[in-house]
Design a protein around this motif. Structure first.
Motif, short mmCIF file in Angstrom:
data_model
loop_
_atom_site.label_atom_id
_atom_site.label_comp_id
_atom_site.label_asym_id
_atom_site.label_seq_id
_atom_site.Cartn_x
_atom_site.Cartn_y
_atom_site.Cartn_z
N LEU A 95 -27.35 -17.30 -24.63
CA LEU A 95 -28.19 -16.92 -25.77
C LEU A 95 -27.58 -17.41 -27.07
N LYS A 96 -26.26 -17.25 -27.19
CA LYS A 96 -25.59 -17.69 -28.42
C LYS A 96 -25.70 -19.21 -28.56
N LEU A 97 -25.55 -19.94 -27.46
CA LEU A 97 -25.70 -21.39 -27.51
C LEU A 97 -27.14 -21.76 -27.87
N GLY A 98 -28.09 -21.02 -27.32
CA GLY A 98 -29.49 -21.27 -27.64
C GLY A 98 -29.78 -21.06 -29.11
N LEU A 99 -29.22 -19.99 -29.68
CA LEU A 99 -29.40 -19.73 -31.11
C LEU A 99 -28.74 -20.81 -31.95
N ALA A 100 -27.55 -21.25 -31.51
CA ALA A 100 -26.85 -22.33 -32.23
C ALA A 100 -27.68 -23.61 -32.22
N CYS A 101 -28.26 -23.91 -31.06
CA CYS A 101 -29.10 -25.11 -30.95
C CYS A 101 -30.35 -24.97 -31.82
N ALA A 102 -30.94 -23.77 -31.84
CA ALA A 102 -32.16 -23.56 -32.63
C ALA A 102 -31.88 -23.71 -34.12
N VAL A 103 -30.78 -23.11 -34.58
CA VAL A 103 -30.42 -23.22 -36.00
C VAL A 103 -30.12 -24.67 -36.35
N THR A 104 -29.38 -25.34 -35.48
CA THR A 104 -29.02 -26.74 -35.72
C THR A 104 -30.26 -27.62 -35.76
N ALA A 105 -31.14 -27.45 -34.78
CA ALA A 105 -32.36 -28.27 -34.72
C ALA A 105 -33.27 -27.98 -35.92
N GLY A 106 -33.36 -26.71 -36.29
CA GLY A 106 -34.20 -26.34 -37.43
C GLY A 106 -33.71 -26.97 -38.72
N TRP A 107 -32.40 -26.91 -38.93
CA TRP A 107 -31.85 -27.49 -40.15
C TRP A 107 -31.99 -29.01 -40.14
N PHE A 108 -31.78 -29.62 -38.98
CA PHE A 108 -31.92 -31.07 -38.89
C PHE A 108 -33.34 -31.50 -39.22
N ALA A 109 -34.32 -30.77 -38.70
CA ALA A 109 -35.72 -31.10 -38.97
C ALA A 109 -36.02 -30.95 -40.46
N LEU A 110 -35.47 -29.89 -41.05
CA LEU A 110 -35.70 -29.64 -42.48
C LEU A 110 -35.11 -30.76 -43.34
N THR A 111 -33.85 -31.10 -43.06
CA THR A 111 -33.19 -32.13 -43.87
C THR A 111 -33.78 -33.51 -43.60
N MET A 127 -22.64 -28.24 -37.02
CA MET A 127 -23.32 -26.95 -36.98
C MET A 127 -23.37 -26.36 -35.56
N LEU A 128 -23.51 -27.23 -34.56
CA LEU A 128 -23.60 -26.73 -33.18
C LEU A 128 -22.39 -25.90 -32.77
N PRO A 129 -21.15 -26.41 -32.88
CA PRO A 129 -20.01 -25.58 -32.50
C PRO A 129 -19.80 -24.38 -33.41
N LEU A 130 -20.13 -24.52 -34.69
CA LEU A 130 -19.98 -23.38 -35.60
C LEU A 130 -20.95 -22.26 -35.22
N GLY A 131 -22.07 -22.63 -34.62
CA GLY A 131 -23.04 -21.62 -34.20
C GLY A 131 -22.54 -20.72 -33.09
N LEU A 132 -21.47 -21.12 -32.39
CA LEU A 132 -20.92 -20.27 -31.34
C LEU A 132 -20.13 -19.10 -31.91
N PHE A 133 -19.75 -19.18 -33.19
CA PHE A 133 -19.12 -18.02 -33.83
C PHE A 133 -20.19 -16.97 -34.12
N ALA A 134 -21.26 -17.38 -34.73
CA ALA A 134 -22.42 -16.54 -35.01
C ALA A 134 -23.50 -17.45 -35.57
N TYR A 135 -24.76 -17.06 -35.41
CA TYR A 135 -25.84 -17.95 -35.81
C TYR A 135 -25.83 -18.25 -37.31
N TRP A 136 -25.25 -17.34 -38.12
CA TRP A 136 -25.28 -17.53 -39.56
C TRP A 136 -24.13 -18.42 -40.07
N VAL A 137 -23.11 -18.65 -39.26
CA VAL A 137 -21.94 -19.41 -39.70
C VAL A 137 -22.29 -20.85 -40.07
N PRO A 138 -23.04 -21.59 -39.23
CA PRO A 138 -23.38 -22.97 -39.63
C PRO A 138 -24.23 -23.03 -40.89
#
Length: 208
Positions: free
Chosen positions: A103-119, A142-153
């Motif tokens: 789940l944490k990896l999934g959230l990290a991927c979602a945050v990363t993909a969302g930011w990439f699409a935005l930028t 952002m992907l590895p930072l997301g494993l700390f918590a979704y808000w870190v990246p």
């Protein structure tokens, strides 16, 4: 002095430049893992903790190297990004296999993909905003930072943008051109991890 297209390539072969890149890479590779260690993020040494130290060291090394290279050449070469990507991404997956926290990896991927699409969308509208290399570095960090918590990246990339904006204002005041983004990303990494360590004891913020 008139610049030429061969100047950056010539510069990267200078012994002083190579030494500076090596020093910046080594320092950045050591600072972030040391922050995690002395901040006592992990209660004990586990395989997951060791992988985290390694991934953060690799991430720091990459950003430290790009800090100097981007300043000197205004480019982020694929020959630097690809080896780090081939090392970091499998380690992130391996860490998730060990912890079982998909789940944490999934959230990290979602945050990363969302930011990439935005930028990416913003860059298409305003091509001068981000370079192609910047768009590659951000998700890779952002992907590895997301494993700390979704808000870190998100904190990391926002701090990077704030630092870059501040540097851009200073550069415009002195008449310099567009500032490289990699130095801001490099500085923002230990700051972000320091904030994570400071807030990790707060119950309302998700942690490792």
């Amino acid at each position: 002095m008139m610049s030429t297209a061969t100047e950056p390539n010539h510069l990267t072969k200078e012994p002083a430049f190579i030494g500076l890149v090596t020093l910046s890479t080594a320092v950045s590779a050591l600072v972030s893992p040391c922050l995690l260690y002395f901040g006592q993020v992990f209660a004990e040494v586990t395989p997951s903790a060791i992988l985290t130290y390694v991934v953060v060291a690799l991430l720091g090394a990459m950003l430290g190297m790009l800090n100097v290279v981007d300043r000197a050449t205004r480019t982020i070469p694929n020959r630097i990004l690809i080896p780090f990507a081939l090392a970091i991404v499998p380690l992130v997956v391996a860490q998730t296999v060990i912890t079982g926290d998909w789940l944490k990896l999934g959230l990290a991927c979602a945050v990363t993909a969302g930011w990439f699409a935005l930028t990416l969308g913003y860059t298409l509208l305003k091509p001068s905003s981000f370079g192609g290399g910047d768009l590659k570095v951000m998700p890779l960090a952002m992907l590895p930072l997301g494993l700390f918590a979704y808000w870190v990246p998100l904190v990391w990339v926002i701090l990077s943008l704030i630092l870059a904006s501040a540097r851009s204002i200073l550069h415009r005041a002195t008449g310099d051109g567009k500032v490289p983004f990699a130095p801001s990303m490099d500085i923002a990494l230990p700051v972000t991890l320091g904030l994570f360590i400071m807030t990790s004891s707060m119950s309302f913020l998700p942690t490792l």
